[in-house]
Design a protein around this motif. Structure first.
Motif, PDB file in Angstrom:
ATOM      1  N   ILE A  74     -16.659  70.661   9.661  1.00  8.99           N
ATOM      2  CA  ILE A  74     -17.078  69.742  10.726  1.00  8.99           C
ATOM      3  C   ILE A  74     -17.216  70.506  12.035  1.00  8.99           C
ATOM      4  O   ILE A  74     -18.227  70.395  12.739  1.00  8.99           O
ATOM      5  N   ASP A  75     -16.213  71.311  12.374  1.00  9.23           N
ATOM      6  CA  ASP A  75     -16.266  72.070  13.630  1.00  9.23           C
ATOM      7  C   ASP A  75     -17.414  73.073  13.633  1.00  9.23           C
ATOM      8  O   ASP A  75     -18.145  73.182  14.625  1.00  9.23           O
ATOM      9  N   ALA A  76     -17.593  73.799  12.523  1.00  8.20           N
ATOM     10  CA  ALA A  76     -18.678  74.796  12.455  1.00  8.20           C
ATOM     11  C   ALA A  76     -20.037  74.125  12.631  1.00  8.20           C
ATOM     12  O   ALA A  76     -20.907  74.627  13.351  1.00  8.20           O
ATOM     13  N   GLU A 135      -4.428  61.315  21.707  1.00  7.93           N
ATOM     14  CA  GLU A 135      -3.550  62.415  22.122  1.00  7.93           C
ATOM     15  C   GLU A 135      -4.373  63.617  22.576  1.00  7.93           C
ATOM     16  O   GLU A 135      -4.054  64.252  23.586  1.00  7.93           O
ATOM     17  N   ALA A 136      -5.425  63.921  21.836  1.00 12.42           N
ATOM     18  CA  ALA A 136      -6.269  65.078  22.167  1.00 12.42           C
ATOM     19  C   ALA A 136      -6.926  64.891  23.536  1.00 12.42           C
ATOM     20  O   ALA A 136      -6.985  65.831  24.344  1.00 12.42           O
ATOM     21  N   GLU A 137      -7.431  63.683  23.795  1.00 10.47           N
ATOM     22  CA  GLU A 137      -8.073  63.409  25.087  1.00 10.47           C
ATOM     23  C   GLU A 137      -7.074  63.521  26.230  1.00 10.47           C
ATOM     24  O   GLU A 137      -7.383  64.070  27.294  1.00 10.47           O
ATOM     25  N   LYS A 190      -5.507  74.028  14.311  1.00 17.02           N
ATOM     26  CA  LYS A 190      -6.261  72.810  14.028  1.00 17.02           C
ATOM     27  C   LYS A 190      -5.460  71.912  13.094  1.00 17.02           C
ATOM     28  O   LYS A 190      -4.627  72.428  12.322  1.00 17.02           O
ATOM     29  N   PRO A 191      -5.659  70.597  13.097  1.00 18.98           N
ATOM     30  CA  PRO A 191      -6.399  69.855  14.122  1.00 18.98           C
ATOM     31  C   PRO A 191      -5.625  69.847  15.441  1.00 18.98           C
ATOM     32  O   PRO A 191      -4.399  69.974  15.424  1.00 18.98           O
ATOM     33  N   GLY A 233     -12.342  70.903  20.026  1.00 17.47           N
ATOM     34  CA  GLY A 233     -11.305  70.553  19.062  1.00 17.47           C
ATOM     35  C   GLY A 233     -11.141  69.046  18.958  1.00 17.47           C
ATOM     36  O   GLY A 233     -10.924  68.498  17.864  1.00 17.47           O
ATOM     37  N   THR A 234     -11.274  68.371  20.111  1.00 12.43           N
ATOM     38  CA  THR A 234     -11.185  66.906  20.145  1.00 12.43           C
ATOM     39  C   THR A 234     -12.355  66.285  19.399  1.00 12.43           C
ATOM     40  O   THR A 234     -12.185  65.320  18.637  1.00 12.43           O
ATOM     41  N   GLU A 235     -13.543  66.822  19.597  1.00 15.77           N
ATOM     42  CA  GLU A 235     -14.740  66.274  18.947  1.00 15.77           C
ATOM     43  C   GLU A 235     -14.674  66.454  17.433  1.00 15.77           C
ATOM     44  O   GLU A 235     -15.047  65.559  16.673  1.00 15.77           O
ATOM     45  N   ALA A 236     -14.188  67.611  16.989  1.00 17.69           N
ATOM     46  CA  ALA A 236     -14.033  67.836  15.545  1.00 17.69           C
ATOM     47  C   ALA A 236     -13.047  66.827  14.955  1.00 17.69           C
ATOM     48  O   ALA A 236     -13.272  66.275  13.872  1.00 17.69           O
ATOM     49  N   LEU A 237     -11.965  66.556  15.679  1.00 21.63           N
ATOM     50  CA  LEU A 237     -10.974  65.571  15.217  1.00 21.63           C
ATOM     51  C   LEU A 237     -11.584  64.171  15.210  1.00 21.63           C
ATOM     52  O   LEU A 237     -11.359  63.395  14.275  1.00 21.63           O
ATOM     53  N   ARG A 238     -12.372  63.853  16.236  1.00 21.97           N
ATOM     54  CA  ARG A 238     -12.998  62.526  16.324  1.00 21.97           C
ATOM     55  C   ARG A 238     -13.898  62.262  15.109  1.00 21.97           C
ATOM     56  O   ARG A 238     -13.843  61.208  14.483  1.00 21.97           O
TER      57      ARG A 238
END
Length: 321
Positions: free
Chosen positions: A165-167, A99-101, A91-92, A305-310
């Protein structure tokens, strides 16, 4: 056993190398690190094979484990995807949401599996209460760390807060509606202390604090929901569930009873679920091997992972506002 190679042999990379070398689900082929002199020292000390290029390593493996600085995640993961290799990325997931998308689309098109290293999902204290967290409406998280110059190349939000955020996103089944945040730079060029209030469409509110200049380490989260309060200590690997139910007509003499202004009585029950010992990093790597071998969905997907980064980027953008 899946043949695996590691990109990056820094502090965390060496931990991954050691665990993969011990794992019964992987065969460690070797590693690549951009610092040639350092890579030779690691190879000599631990007897791992040192590959001179990423492409040479990719040719020999089924899976690549990316433990390089965030800025290089996208380019190295793209190389893995183009080579048709499954990849685990710390992570991230990447440096930017775009980039993640793009990476997620490419992996899907190639039929390649990817997992993001949000290791707190595998924390045994969080796993012990995960199925008890049900529609939380208020969440409070504190992640405080003593100063370590190793983490200051990225904002504290991407270094520490993104774990929480991810949790939180994994248990709140609703979209983020609004983010308000503030951050203070004390010793770095980017904020070292940050606080964020995340509001969800279903009314849930999460209040997150992260600091990397604290006097002591703390990693605690609390989840408040209808008739229950759940606390998780990610650092001490402890958890507690406090439930409230309608009090019986004749409660036990030792029962804890609360009565509100309307005269409604509730009894408090304490439930401390058993926390199994584990190695969270080994678990995240081995469950990824299971997902590949059984053709199932990884526990932490590229989309998650993308959503947590967003959301993390929304927090950072909120500083400027």
């Amino acid at each position: 056993m899946l043949k695996v190679g590691v990109l990056g042999a820094g502090h965390l990379g060496k931990i991954h190398l050691r665990l993969l070398n011990q794992s019964e689900k992987y065969e460690l082929v070797g590693f690549y690190d951009a610092n040639e002199k350092y890579a030779e020292e690691v190879a000599e000390e631990f007897n791992y094979k040192n590959f001179k290029t990423i492409d040479a390593l990719l040719q020999e493996v089924d899976v690549i484990d990316i433990v390089t600085p965030t800025l290089s995640h996208y380019n190295t993961a793209v190389k893995a995807v183009e080579a048709g290799k499954h990849f685990f990325v710390e992570k991230p997931i990447t440096n930017t949401v775009e980039e993640a998308e793009q990476l997620t689309k490419m992996a899907k098109a190639k039929g390649v599996k990817g997992q993001v290293g949000h290791v707190e999902r595998f924390n045994p204290a969080f796993q012990a209460v995960n199925n008890k967290i049900d529609h939380p409406m208020f969440i409070e998280a504190h992640r405080l760390a003593e100063f370590n110059p190793r983490g200051t190349d990225v904002p504290v939000v991407l270094d520490l807060m993104i774990h929480d955020i991810d949790a939180i996103l994994s248990v709140v089944k609703s979209k983020v509606k609004k983010v308000n945040a503030s951050g203070v730079s004390v010793i770095s060029d980017t904020p070292d202390i940050a606080n964020a209030r995340i509001e969800f469409e279903n009314g849930c509110v999460a209040n997150l604090t992260a600091s990397r200049i604290s006097l002591k380490n703390m990693r605690k989260s609390r989840f408040f929901q209808r008739d229950a309060y759940i606390s998780v200590d990610f650092l001490e690997k402890k958890c507690e569930v406090v439930k409230m139910k309608d009090a019986p007509q004749q409660p036990d003499e030792f029962a804890m009873i609360l009565q509100n202004a309307e005269g409604v009585k509730k009894q408090i029950y304490f439930d401390n679920p058993e926390v199994d010992e584990n190695n969270a990093i080994l678990d995240e790597l081995e469950t990824f091997a299971d997902a590949i071998n059984n053709n199932t969905t990884p526990i932490v997907t590229l989309e998650q992972g993308t959503e947590a980064l967003r959301v993390a980027k929304m927090v950072i953008d909120s500083f400027d506002k």
